[in-house]
Design an enzyme around this catalytic site. Sequence first.
Site, PDB file in Angstrom:
ATOM      1  N   THR A 105      45.662  69.772 112.695  1.00 25.41           N
ATOM      2  CA  THR A 105      45.982  71.098 112.160  1.00 25.41           C
ATOM      3  C   THR A 105      45.096  72.204 112.735  1.00 25.41           C
ATOM      4  O   THR A 105      45.410  73.377 112.571  1.00 25.41           O
ATOM      5  CB  THR A 105      45.928  71.092 110.617  1.00 25.41           C
ATOM      6  OG1 THR A 105      44.794  70.371 110.178  1.00 25.41           O
ATOM      7  CG2 THR A 105      47.154  70.433 110.048  1.00 25.41           C
ATOM      8  N   LYS A 114      40.024  69.874 105.572  1.00 21.38           N
ATOM      9  CA  LYS A 114      40.640  70.186 106.881  1.00 21.38           C
ATOM     10  C   LYS A 114      41.582  71.388 106.782  1.00 21.38           C
ATOM     11  O   LYS A 114      41.741  72.140 107.752  1.00 21.38           O
ATOM     12  CB  LYS A 114      41.322  68.963 107.486  1.00 21.38           C
ATOM     13  CG  LYS A 114      42.671  68.546 106.885  1.00 21.38           C
ATOM     14  CD  LYS A 114      43.867  69.307 107.431  1.00 21.38           C
ATOM     15  CE  LYS A 114      45.076  69.122 106.529  1.00 21.38           C
ATOM     16  NZ  LYS A 114      46.209  69.973 106.878  1.00 21.38           N
TER      17      LYS A 114
HETATM   18  O1  LIG Z   1      48.607  68.588 106.255  1.00 16.97           O
HETATM   19  C1  LIG Z   1      49.382  68.785 107.160  1.00 16.97           C
HETATM   20  C2  LIG Z   1      49.553  67.845 108.280  1.00 16.97           C
HETATM   21  O2  LIG Z   1      48.790  66.701 108.121  1.00 16.97           O
HETATM   22  C3  LIG Z   1      50.178  70.021 107.189  1.00 16.97           C
HETATM   23  O3  LIG Z   1      49.325  71.062 107.434  1.00 16.97           O
HETATM   24  P1  LIG Z   1      49.671  72.526 106.949  1.00 16.97           P
HETATM   25  O4  LIG Z   1      49.752  72.464 105.438  1.00 16.97           O
HETATM   26  O5  LIG Z   1      48.578  73.380 107.455  1.00 16.97           O
HETATM   27  O6  LIG Z   1      51.001  72.870 107.534  1.00 16.97           O
END
Ligand SMILES: O=C(CO)COP(=O)(O)O
Length: 330
Positions: free
Chosen positions: A245, A188
Site C-alpha cells: 500500500t 500500515k
Molecule cells: O489493506 C489493503 C490492501 O491490503 C487496502 O488498502 P487501502 O485500504 O489503502 O485501499
Amino acid sequence: MTSYENFGIVGGGAWGTALAQLLAAEGAPVRLWAREAEVVAAINAEHRNPLFLPGAALSPSLAATADLAELGDRNALLVVVPVPYLRAVLAELPASDAPLIFCSKGMEAESFAFPIDIARAIFPQRPLAVLSGPTFANEVAAGLPTAITLAAADPALAEALARALARPHFRPYVSTDMIGAEIGGAVKNILAIACGIVDGAGLGLNARAALISRGFAEMTRFGLARGAEAETLAGLAGLGDLVLTCTSSNSRNFALGQGLGRGTSAAALMADRRTVAEGAFSAPVVAAAARAQGIDMPITDAVARLVAGETHVADAVQALLSRPLRPEGR
Ligand SMILES: O=C(CO)COP(=O)(O)O
Ligand SMILES: NC(=O)C1=CN([C@@H]2O[C@H](COP(=O)(O)OP(=O)(O)OC[C@H]3O[C@@H](n4cnc5c(N)ncnc54)[C@H](O)[C@@H]3O)[C@@H](O)[C@H]2O)C=CC1
C-alpha cells in the site's frame, strides 16, 4: 476436527465482497450482509457491487441480505466492517458460537481497542481470528495470486479456518499472533498515507524508501510494546502489506495521501466519500495510544496532524528531517 464450509460475510464493501466472491467462485453458497439496500439489490439481481467493487463479476451463488439475523445459521463469519462502525454492528449479530474472523484494519477511537478487543468484550466465549495481509480487493475478486496471514490464539482453529479459506490462488499462512496481525494492518494504513503524501508532494523515491523503512521501525516499536511478535510484523500482515500500500495508488490510503501532498485539505478529500481510508481514522488513535505508552512514532504523529489540518506538508517534512540524529536501531 471442525470443518468450516458455511461462511457468512458481515460487510458489503470492497473487501467483504471480494472475500465473498473468493468463497463463492466455484458455486458454493455464501451469504453476505450489506448495510446499503442498493448493494443488496445489485448483488442479488445483477451479481455485481457497483458501489464498492465496480468491475467484478460475482458468482450467482453469492446471496446478499440486509438482515443480520440471516447470518445466524452460518458456521463461521468473516467480519469486514470499518473499525469505527464495528462495535455497533457486532452488537446486532445474532447469537451463535460460530468463530468470528476479523478482516478490518484499524484501532477504535477513545477505547484504543483493536477489533479482537472489541469482540472479546461483547462475546467472551466466541472463537476469534484475524485475517490480514497484502490483499487489494479487486485482485482477490479477479482470482490473482494472493497470500495472507490467518491468526488465531488456538492453532487448531487457525489451521481449520486456513484450510476452509485456501484456494489455489489464495494462500493463508497460519499464526497464533492476533495482535501482531492487527497492529500490522492498522499501522500500515497510516504509513500508506505518509507515502502518498511524499508521492503527491513530489519528494522522490529516496524519501519513500526512507518512510517505508522508518515507518516499519515505528510499527515494530509499537507492536513489540503491545505483545506482537517480530516475525508477524516482518510478515504478510506487516511489512508485506506496508510494501503493497506504500507503492500503489490502488490503495485508498495512499491516494488520500497523494491528495494531501498536492495541497488539497483532508476535509475536502474526506467529504462525501463512500469508501474508507482507515488510516485517516486510525492515525490520531494510534498516535495517542503510542504517546500514552511513551512510544516514539513521529511519522504516525505527522500523519495525524496533517489529517487534522494542524500542520502543512512542508512543515511536517521539515520537522521529521530536523529530528536529532540517532542510531538506526532505535
Ligand atoms: O489493506 C489493503 C490492501 O491490503 C487496502 O488498502 P487501502 O485500504 O489503502 O485501499
Ligand atoms: N478494500 C481492500 O482492498 C481491503 C480493505 N481492508 C479493510 O477492510 C475494511 C472494510 O473496507 P472495505 O471493504 O474496503 O470498505 P469500502 O471502503 O469498500 O466500503 C465502506 C464500507 O463501510 C461501510 N459503512 C459505512 N458507514 C457505515 C456505518 N455507519 N455502519 C456500518 N458500516 C458502514 C459500508 O457499508 C461499506 O461496507 C477496512 O478496515 C479496510 O481497511 C482490508 C483488506 C483489503
